[in-house]
Write a protein that holds these residues in place. Structure first.
Motif, PDB file in Angstrom:
ATOM      1  N   SER A 286       0.836  -1.199   0.000  1.00  0.00           N
ATOM      2  CA  SER A 286       0.000   0.000   0.000  1.00  0.00           C
ATOM      3  C   SER A 286       0.872   1.250   0.000  1.00  0.00           C
ATOM      4  O   SER A 286       1.930   1.265   0.632  1.00  0.00           O
ATOM      5  CB  SER A 286      -0.891   0.016   1.236  1.00  0.00           C
ATOM      6  OG  SER A 286      -1.799  -1.064   1.164  1.00  0.00           O
ATOM      7  N   ASN A 316      -3.467  -0.948  -1.940  1.00  0.00           N
ATOM      8  CA  ASN A 316      -4.307   0.228  -1.705  1.00  0.00           C
ATOM      9  C   ASN A 316      -3.488   1.512  -1.829  1.00  0.00           C
ATOM     10  O   ASN A 316      -2.265   1.489  -1.654  1.00  0.00           O
ATOM     11  CB  ASN A 316      -4.913   0.172  -0.297  1.00  0.00           C
ATOM     12  CG  ASN A 316      -5.782  -1.057  -0.082  1.00  0.00           C
ATOM     13  OD1 ASN A 316      -6.317  -1.598  -1.040  1.00  0.00           O
ATOM     14  ND2 ASN A 316      -5.922  -1.491   1.155  1.00  0.00           N
ATOM     15  N   ASP A 317      -4.147   2.629  -2.077  1.00  0.00           N
ATOM     16  CA  ASP A 317      -3.506   3.958  -2.044  1.00  0.00           C
ATOM     17  C   ASP A 317      -2.306   4.068  -2.979  1.00  0.00           C
ATOM     18  O   ASP A 317      -1.239   4.543  -2.579  1.00  0.00           O
ATOM     19  CB  ASP A 317      -3.050   4.288  -0.610  1.00  0.00           C
ATOM     20  CG  ASP A 317      -4.214   4.325   0.355  1.00  0.00           C
ATOM     21  OD1 ASP A 317      -5.027   5.255   0.253  1.00  0.00           O
ATOM     22  OD2 ASP A 317      -4.337   3.416   1.191  1.00  0.00           O
ATOM     23  N   SER A 339      -6.753  -6.482  -2.521  1.00  0.00           N
ATOM     24  CA  SER A 339      -7.314  -5.209  -2.063  1.00  0.00           C
ATOM     25  C   SER A 339      -6.645  -4.101  -2.871  1.00  0.00           C
ATOM     26  O   SER A 339      -5.414  -4.040  -2.927  1.00  0.00           O
ATOM     27  CB  SER A 339      -7.041  -4.997  -0.569  1.00  0.00           C
ATOM     28  OG  SER A 339      -7.851  -5.866   0.193  1.00  0.00           O
ATOM     29  N   CYS A 340      -7.449  -3.238  -3.481  1.00  0.00           N
ATOM     30  CA  CYS A 340      -6.879  -2.204  -4.357  1.00  0.00           C
ATOM     31  C   CYS A 340      -7.676  -0.908  -4.259  1.00  0.00           C
ATOM     32  O   CYS A 340      -7.854  -0.217  -5.250  1.00  0.00           O
ATOM     33  CB  CYS A 340      -6.812  -2.699  -5.797  1.00  0.00           C
ATOM     34  SG  CYS A 340      -8.400  -3.281  -6.422  1.00  0.00           S
ATOM     35  N   ILE A 341      -8.165  -0.573  -3.058  1.00  0.00           N
ATOM     36  CA  ILE A 341      -8.992   0.631  -2.919  1.00  0.00           C
ATOM     37  C   ILE A 341      -8.133   1.895  -3.019  1.00  0.00           C
ATOM     38  O   ILE A 341      -6.920   1.852  -2.872  1.00  0.00           O
ATOM     39  CB  ILE A 341      -9.791   0.625  -1.588  1.00  0.00           C
ATOM     40  CG1 ILE A 341      -8.860   0.403  -0.404  1.00  0.00           C
ATOM     41  CG2 ILE A 341     -10.882  -0.415  -1.616  1.00  0.00           C
ATOM     42  CD1 ILE A 341      -9.534   0.465   0.946  1.00  0.00           C
ATOM     43  N   ARG A 342      -8.806   3.006  -3.279  1.00  0.00           N
ATOM     44  CA  ARG A 342      -8.165   4.326  -3.387  1.00  0.00           C
ATOM     45  C   ARG A 342      -7.036   4.339  -4.423  1.00  0.00           C
ATOM     46  O   ARG A 342      -5.906   4.698  -4.137  1.00  0.00           O
ATOM     47  CB  ARG A 342      -7.674   4.818  -2.009  1.00  0.00           C
ATOM     48  CG  ARG A 342      -8.823   5.074  -1.033  1.00  0.00           C
ATOM     49  CD  ARG A 342      -8.357   5.660   0.285  1.00  0.00           C
ATOM     50  NE  ARG A 342      -7.484   4.766   1.007  1.00  0.00           N
ATOM     51  CZ  ARG A 342      -7.892   3.794   1.826  1.00  0.00           C
ATOM     52  NH1 ARG A 342      -9.182   3.601   2.035  1.00  0.00           N
ATOM     53  NH2 ARG A 342      -7.026   3.027   2.439  1.00  0.00           N
ATOM     54  N   ASN A 343      -7.373   3.896  -5.616  1.00  0.00           N
ATOM     55  CA  ASN A 343      -6.496   4.024  -6.783  1.00  0.00           C
ATOM     56  C   ASN A 343      -7.294   4.747  -7.872  1.00  0.00           C
ATOM     57  O   ASN A 343      -8.514   4.621  -7.909  1.00  0.00           O
ATOM     58  CB  ASN A 343      -6.086   2.634  -7.292  1.00  0.00           C
ATOM     59  CG  ASN A 343      -4.896   2.080  -6.531  1.00  0.00           C
ATOM     60  OD1 ASN A 343      -3.768   2.512  -6.713  1.00  0.00           O
ATOM     61  ND2 ASN A 343      -5.164   1.112  -5.655  1.00  0.00           N
ATOM     62  N   ASN A 370     -11.278  -6.597  -2.133  1.00  0.00           N
ATOM     63  CA  ASN A 370     -11.459  -5.523  -1.147  1.00  0.00           C
ATOM     64  C   ASN A 370     -12.208  -6.010   0.097  1.00  0.00           C
ATOM     65  O   ASN A 370     -13.159  -5.396   0.566  1.00  0.00           O
ATOM     66  CB  ASN A 370     -12.159  -4.319  -1.786  1.00  0.00           C
ATOM     67  CG  ASN A 370     -11.311  -3.715  -2.889  1.00  0.00           C
ATOM     68  OD1 ASN A 370     -10.079  -3.769  -2.824  1.00  0.00           O
ATOM     69  ND2 ASN A 370     -11.941  -3.175  -3.909  1.00  0.00           N
TER      70      ASN A 370
END
Length: 528
Positions: A286, A316-317, A339-343, A370
């Motif tokens: 991340s 993430n991020d 998990s790959c949120i906030r991209n 996620n």
């Protein structure tokens, strides 16, 4: 205490009124009489200069205002490990003549004891300790040799984050006496690590989890330090400005989880250096600024030999904005969770749900995305939608229902590596399907429909708004949830006021309501 200071203090970590520093100088600073310590603050705004005074450089700082001169009696040089344990987990007795009742803490219960009994209780209490936190307790050294091993031999888990330990050797002096130690947190200490020539003794024989977040450690130093950890399973290295500079050989071979978050200089080429760790199951990347990844050893639709055990990847991020990143992840043979949120990719024009469906369709073996489980029906729906959405593109690129003529060009296959596989799994998209409005781009028409269950008289008539592009399969999924009946038991048909006394079966799960000319005001009939 000032008289006893020797040059050994150089390099020691100290604390002054809650601020941390490293001693860089001991001696006289004319014209003012007496002994001074020159310190370099962790927080450079706390200092006044760079180690120079009246034109003389007494020591060097990495920041122009990182330094100060301080009288030694103003400085906390810290305490030894065992004293910190006793301070934190027990109450020491006063002098012997104080034979009145004492209150001793055992666990969290105050126990009243008399005189010598409390010493016995204290000893038994320390020997039972297994999990201790000495965060921010000014621990600077091991203390009397053998003392810790005698007093608390059963410690398995130690948090020594944010203390005054100044070298890895001092850590080893402590852990040498903790033979059962399995978890060690040394985050936020500024340690001097062993240099290239120094051999690191194997002292962490039981250690499974090592945490070195914000510890100013380099990759080469990491590899030297963990060479003494033969059963290490988790290594946490957040926020160290690490650059992966060499391939680990003979070390990290047992590690299952590696956390490299917030090391902004790591790029995809450096990741190749850790791609062959045989047991690495979880990799946390991340906030490292990564935007692309590529496994050059594997062609389209093939699996890579890199990261052979990797099951869970967290990115993430980051700066991921291209679908090619997701396509590449399908090459990882055992990737089950992502998990790959906030991209940027997740924050484009598409809805979060649409993006999720696309990722599921692109990574075939994914079971969790996620932190949310992918159920078989969700995968089924995502793959069918994907096959349909890009069907016209597939056809323009040379795709064909006849397997002998089905030759989509390289460009299409690179953008949609799983497409051909999905055609094998579900059949190539039919002409009829491709005429229908594409489901991802829907600005769809909502139909208001009545829903009746002719065989269930007690079930009242429902009214629902459904998009005309919704597939029969999805309608059944929705009804299955509402009516609490398994999808496989449901039979659907509809009737329209325009055609009284005529019922039309909705038999093809892959077709949409629109395909069957269902219109506003029609009535769905549900039987099971």
């Amino acid at each position: 205490a000032n008289d006893t200071l020797t040059s050994d203090v150089i390099g020691q970590r100290v604390e002054v009124n809650g601020e941390y520093a490293t001693v860089r100088f001991l001696g006289l600073v004319p014209p003012v009489a007496g002994c001074w310590l020159g310190v370099e603050w962790d927080n450079p705004e706390r200092g006044k200069h760079d180690g120079s005074h009246k034109g003389t450089a007494y020591f060097k700082c990495s920041h122009p205002t990182g330094g100060s001169f301080i009288r030694p009696n103003k400085v906390n040089f810290g305490i030894d490990f065992l004293t910190a344990v006793k301070n934190r987990y027990a109450l020491e007795d006063g002098p012997e003549e104080n034979r009145k009742e004492e209150v001793v803490l055992i666990g969290s219960k105050p126990v009243e004891t008399v005189g010598f009994d409390s010493v016995i209780k204290l000893q038994s209490q320390l020997s039972k300790l297994q999990d201790i936190s000495l965060r921010n307790c000014a621990v600077s050294r091991a203390g009397e040799k053998g003392g810790t091993a005698r007093a608390c031999p059963n410690i398995r888990k130690v948090d020594l984050s944010k203390n005054l330990l100044s070298s890895w050797d001092e850590v080893v002096n402590i852990t040498d006496e903790l033979r059962c130690l399995e978890v060690l947190n040394l985050s936020e200490n500024k340690l001097k690590y062993p240099s290239g020539s120094a051999s690191v003794t194997g002292t962490f024989s039981a250690l499974k989890i090592l945490v070195l977040n914000r510890a100013g450690i380099t990759w080469a130093e990491v590899l030297r330090c963990v060479s003494g950890c033969p059963v290490l399973e988790e290594l946490h290295l957040e926020s160290n400005n690490i650059i992966i500079s060499e391939r680990p050989t003979d070390v990290l071979q047992t590690v299952k989880l590696l956390d490299l978050s917030s090391n902004k200089s790591i790029d995809e080429n450096q990741l190749f250096l850790i791609a062959y760790l045989p047991r690495l199951e979880q990799l946390i990347l991340s906030d490292i600024g990564i935007s692309s990844i590529h496994f050059p050893d594997a062609g389209i639709g093939c699996k890579t030999s890199m990261f052979p055990a990797l099951q869970y990847l967290i990115v993430n991020d980051n700066q991921i904005s291209q679908w090619s990143f997701i396509n590449e992840l399908d090459k990882l043979p055992h990737l089950h969770a992502l998990s790959c949120i906030r991209n940027p990719l997740m924050e484009g024009e598409r809805t979060a749900q649409t993006t999720r469906q696309l990722i599921i369709a692109k990574i075939g073996q994914l079971k969790t995305l996620n932190k949310c489980e992918i159920l078989p029906e969700e995968r089924h729906g995502a793959e069918l939608d994907y096959r349909k959405t890009f069907g016209n593109e597939w056809r323009k690129a040379g795709g064909h229902q006849d397997p002998d003529k089905n030759r989509p060009n390289e460009e299409f296959l690179a953008a949609h590596p799983r497409y051909q596989l999905l055609c094998l799994k579900y059949g190539a998209p039919e002409d009829e399907e491709l005429k229908v409005q594409q489901p991802f781009m829907l600005k769809n028409h909502l139909l208001t429909l009545k829903i009746k269950c002719p065989n269930q008289l007690e079930q009242k008539v429902l009214e629902k708004q459904l998009p005309d592009s919704m597939t029969i399969q999805k309608v059944k999924g929705m009804l299955s949830r509402v009516l609490k009946v398994p999808v496989s038991d449901l039979l659907l048909s509809y009737e329209s006021p325009k055609m009284p006394d005529r019922e039309i079966d909705l038999e093809n799960d892959l077709q949409s309501l629109q395909f069957y000319s269902v219109e506003n005001g029609d009535c769905l009939l549900v039987r099971w």
